[in-house]
Scaffold this motif. Structure first.
Motif, PDB file in Angstrom:
ATOM      1  N   PRO A 162       1.044  -0.884   0.056  1.00 27.44           N
ATOM      2  CA  PRO A 162      -0.208   0.225  -0.363  1.00 27.44           C
ATOM      3  C   PRO A 162       0.939   0.948   0.574  1.00 27.44           C
ATOM      4  N   GLY A 163       1.933   1.297   0.731  1.00 25.89           N
ATOM      5  CA  GLY A 163       2.600   2.443   0.660  1.00 25.89           C
ATOM      6  C   GLY A 163       3.384   2.651  -0.521  1.00 25.89           C
ATOM      7  N   MET A 164       3.467   1.595  -1.362  1.00 28.16           N
ATOM      8  CA  MET A 164       4.147   1.696  -2.604  1.00 28.16           C
ATOM      9  C   MET A 164       3.304   2.422  -3.748  1.00 28.16           C
ATOM     10  N   ALA A 165       2.150   2.062  -3.359  1.00 27.52           N
ATOM     11  CA  ALA A 165       1.013   2.361  -4.435  1.00 27.52           C
ATOM     12  C   ALA A 165       0.693   3.946  -4.040  1.00 27.52           C
ATOM     13  N   ILE A 166       0.733   4.474  -2.475  1.00 28.53           N
ATOM     14  CA  ILE A 166       0.644   6.304  -2.280  1.00 28.53           C
ATOM     15  C   ILE A 166       2.462   6.241  -3.083  1.00 28.53           C
ATOM     16  N   VAL A 167       2.971   6.171  -2.762  1.00 23.87           N
ATOM     17  CA  VAL A 167       5.021   6.806  -3.269  1.00 23.87           C
ATOM     18  C   VAL A 167       4.561   7.230  -4.851  1.00 23.87           C
ATOM     19  N   VAL A 168       3.940   5.521  -5.779  1.00 24.88           N
ATOM     20  CA  VAL A 168       4.409   5.900  -7.487  1.00 24.88           C
ATOM     21  C   VAL A 168       3.665   6.293  -7.804  1.00 24.88           C
ATOM     22  N   THR A 169       1.708   6.700  -7.298  1.00 24.80           N
ATOM     23  CA  THR A 169       0.942   6.847  -7.704  1.00 24.80           C
ATOM     24  C   THR A 169       1.203   8.571  -7.389  1.00 24.80           C
ATOM     25  N   VAL A 170       1.985   9.083  -6.391  1.00 27.05           N
ATOM     26  CA  VAL A 170       1.978  10.964  -6.642  1.00 27.05           C
ATOM     27  C   VAL A 170       3.536  10.994  -7.656  1.00 27.05           C
ATOM     28  N   LEU A 171       4.225  10.116  -6.700  1.00 25.95           N
ATOM     29  CA  LEU A 171       5.739  10.331  -7.958  1.00 25.95           C
ATOM     30  C   LEU A 171       4.998  10.832  -9.540  1.00 25.95           C
ATOM     31  N   GLY A 172       3.911   9.661  -9.708  1.00 24.19           N
ATOM     32  CA  GLY A 172       3.370   8.909 -11.173  1.00 24.19           C
ATOM     33  C   GLY A 172       3.349  11.524 -12.119  1.00 24.19           C
TER      34      GLY A 172
END
Length: 289
Positions: free
Chosen positions: A259-269
């Motif tokens: 879930p943390g990676m999902a947040i980070v990747v989405t915001v980064l994208g």
């Protein structure tokens, strides 16, 4: 005499070429499409039913059966992330829509009228901006109770002054232009000039700000859900998944990692997408950075 009608097509082709050559835009767009695709797919299919609790499968490590593992109730984490993407996108999208729908007209009105009205709107804007989304959510929750709708309202209220400032600054830079003076000389009023000339010229600026606020909206929704003020169970939320994982980090770290990676990747994208759009629209900005 032959009229050349292919100028818009040439400009469109040139714009597409610049977009495809911009690495930030391409990577950000691919990530955004991936997240949006997962959210849309969750409406018709997920690997497992997240409403079904399988205690015998609780806290299983990632495997071929469960790519991202399972949580403390035996629910598939990949399926929950897909549903959480749908919730995060919906909250952030509506909140940005509220902020843009209210803030842009206020900013354009302040720039067009000026004087006392401009000063009053900007001071009110500063007052609202002084209350972050988290504090607004706490106040709204104290009155109406926790939930996704109240999170949308809190984040939307926080977005209003942001878009008002951006719209006002963009409009103020355009009002002194020669073509605006020509429109005034032609008898057009402030409303007509704003709709026909100001808004089209600040649309790209608002688009870039919209992607930034969309990313911040997803972060804000995750933060509100983490402290229990956002989406309520059984609705999956990335922030809520992180809250459930915090006391199980030693036994099941994948519950927090994915879930943390999902947040980070989405915001980064989304940030990369916004930077890419800004670079395509104004190449000088990239050289200045």
């Amino acid at each position: 005499m032959t009229l050349h009608t292919d100028v818009p097509e040439e400009r469109l082709t040139d714009l597409i070429g610049k977009a495809l050559a911009n690495r930030s835009f391409v990577i950000g767009l691919l990530i955004a499409l991936l997240v949006a695709g997962a959210a849309l797919l969750s409406f018709v299919w997920t690997p497992y039913d997240v409403a079904r609790l399988v205690i015998s499968d609780k806290q299983q490590a990632p495997s071929w059966a469960h790519w991202f593992g399972t949580d403390h109730f035996g629910r598939d984490i990949l399926s929950m992330i897909m549903l959480g993407a749908r919730n995060s996108i919906a909250v952030a999208l509506v909140a940005v829509g509220i902020g843009m729908g209210i803030g842009v007209p206020l900013g354009c009105l302040a720039a067009a009228r000026g004087g006392l009205l401009d000063e009053a709107l900007m001071r009110l804007n500063d007052l609202v901006f002084a209350f972050p989304a988290l504090l607004s959510a706490i106040m709204i929750t104290a009155i109406f109770g926790p939930g996704a709708v109240n999170a949308i309202i809190a984040i939307g209220i926080f977005n209003v002054p942001v878009f008002a400032r951006v719209a006002r600054a963009g409009a103020l830079s355009i009002w002194p232009r020669e073509f605006i003076l020509a429109a005034r000389a032609a008898g057009k009023g402030q409303t007509a000039i704003t709709l026909e000339h100001i808004l089209p010229n600040i649309a790209t600026l608002l688009m870039v700000q919209g992607t930034i606020q969309f990313a911040l909206g997803i972060l804000a929704e995750a933060g509100l859900s983490y402290i229990g003020l956002g989406a309520q169970p059984p609705m999956p939320s990335w922030g809520r998944m992180l809250f459930d994982a915090q006391i199980r980090m030693a036994a099941a770290p994948w519950m927090a990692i994915f879930p943390g990676m999902a947040i980070v990747v989405t915001v980064l994208g989304l940030n990369l997408l916004g930077d890419g759009i800004a670079d395509i629209i104004d190449p000088k900005a990239r050289r200045q950075r």
